[in-house]
Design an enzyme around this catalytic site. Structure first.
Site, mmCIF file in Angstrom:
data_model
loop_
_atom_site.group_PDB
_atom_site.id
_atom_site.type_symbol
_atom_site.label_atom_id
_atom_site.label_comp_id
_atom_site.label_asym_id
_atom_site.label_seq_id
_atom_site.Cartn_x
_atom_site.Cartn_y
_atom_site.Cartn_z
ATOM 1 N N ASP A 190 35.354 25.450 -3.564
ATOM 2 C CA ASP A 190 35.886 24.111 -3.654
ATOM 3 C C ASP A 190 34.627 23.160 -3.124
ATOM 4 O O ASP A 190 33.598 23.673 -2.368
ATOM 5 C CB ASP A 190 37.196 23.950 -2.546
ATOM 6 C CG ASP A 190 38.342 24.514 -3.246
ATOM 7 O OD1 ASP A 190 38.460 24.819 -4.537
ATOM 8 O OD2 ASP A 190 39.388 24.831 -2.631
ATOM 9 N N LYS B 43 36.897 19.309 -6.581
ATOM 10 C CA LYS B 43 38.031 18.194 -6.915
ATOM 11 C C LYS B 43 37.686 17.111 -5.868
ATOM 12 O O LYS B 43 37.542 17.177 -4.705
ATOM 13 C CB LYS B 43 39.346 18.855 -6.833
ATOM 14 C CG LYS B 43 39.545 20.021 -7.897
ATOM 15 C CD LYS B 43 41.215 20.473 -7.670
ATOM 16 C CE LYS B 43 41.219 21.549 -8.571
ATOM 17 N NZ LYS B 43 42.503 22.007 -8.518
ATOM 18 N N MET C 86 45.373 14.757 2.929
ATOM 19 C CA MET C 86 45.290 13.941 1.749
ATOM 20 C C MET C 86 46.047 12.716 1.716
ATOM 21 O O MET C 86 46.411 12.184 0.921
ATOM 22 C CB MET C 86 45.392 14.824 0.583
ATOM 23 C CG MET C 86 44.816 16.240 0.101
ATOM 24 S SD MET C 86 45.380 17.172 -1.111
ATOM 25 C CE MET C 86 47.036 17.697 -0.390
#
Length: 262
Positions: free
Chosen positions: A47, A69, A181
């Site tokens: 990631d 991402k 997030m």
């Protein structure tokens, strides 16, 4: 010529997919097993939040594939990541799937494990220090405390239908809420929690780049959460901690903490 990725009739033994937690950032917080797998890796699928110092532990000959991402851009959709892991393993390759934090805490490790199991690919899960645990420890915030909190909840602040999520009872007196997030939706999170009855004066802490040299801890109250994020231009990776424990910190942490009275 035989296609090494062709599955039909291919009798070779599949490789193993290692779902490895890279921890919150500091390479010293890797588990021994994670460090060993990285040092021996032939292929690492990682990631974007994995610290470069951790990737540098891989052998020079290892293939490094980024599937980073962000909110606005996905290098590779999740279904394609799942298929990549399966294809590489069925071609006989062991894969180190390296994820920030812990692979089973908002890391989609469960989805990847299910895809591998469905294809007959063996999976090995290596837990890591989660982002929440790492951020809290680095900031000197005890997620539980006999005088302040006996319950901790983890939620994702970036998800479909945020307003429809049932967060009632997750934050308040004696409880700590950790939001992953949540930067882009800080305003909506504030409105949602206050609409559910949480006090606008409830302490909050925003921890950016936890455990890394650039770590910041920004403190305030729930009503000012969005302003904290915007004024200080907080960037991912960052966690939001809401609860009475967010107002507490060990004195030995204060030298590396940027405080705000917002």
């Amino acid at each position: 010529m035989i296609d090494p990725h062709a599955h039909s009739g291919d009798q070779r033994r599949p490789g193993t997919v290692h779902l490895v937690g890279a921890g919150p950032g500091d390479p010293d917080l890797l588990t021994l097993r994670a460090a060993r797998l990285i040092a021996q890796a032939q292929l690492i699928v990682h990631d974007g939040l994995v610290d470069p110092a951790i990737l540098a532990m891989a052998p020079d000959h290892a293939r490094l594939v980024s599937v980073a991402k962000s909110r606005s851009r996905h290098t590779m959709p999740q279904d394609a990541i799942n298929q990549l892991l399966v294809d590489e393993a069925l071609a006989g390759n062991d894969v180190v799937r390296l994820k920030g934090g812990d692979p089973f805490v908002f890391g989609r490790g469960g989805e990847e494990a299910e895809a591998c199991h469905a294809a007959g690919v063996p999976v090995n899960v290596v837990p890591g220090i989660s982002a929440a645990m790492g951020a809290a420890a680095a900031a000197g915030i005890a997620l539980t405390h006999r005088d302040a909190a006996s319950t901790v909840s983890f939620v994702a602040g970036q998800c479909k239908g945020l307003a429809d999520q049932d967060w009632v009872g997750l934050a308040g007196k004696g409880r700590t809420l950790v939001i992953y997030m949540g930067l882009a939706t800080a305003g909506a999170i504030t409105e949602k929690l206050m609409a559910d009855g949480l006090s606008p004066a409830m302490p909050v802490a925003v921890v950016e780049n936890a455990t890394r040299p650039t770590m910041r801890v920004l403190r305030g109250v729930l009503a000012g959460l969005e302003q904290i994020v915007e004024t200080h231009r907080v960037k991912s990776p960052a966690l939001i901690i809401i609860g009475e424990v967010a107002a507490r910190a060990g004195a030995h942490h204060l030298a590396q903490i940027a405080e705000t009275a917002l």
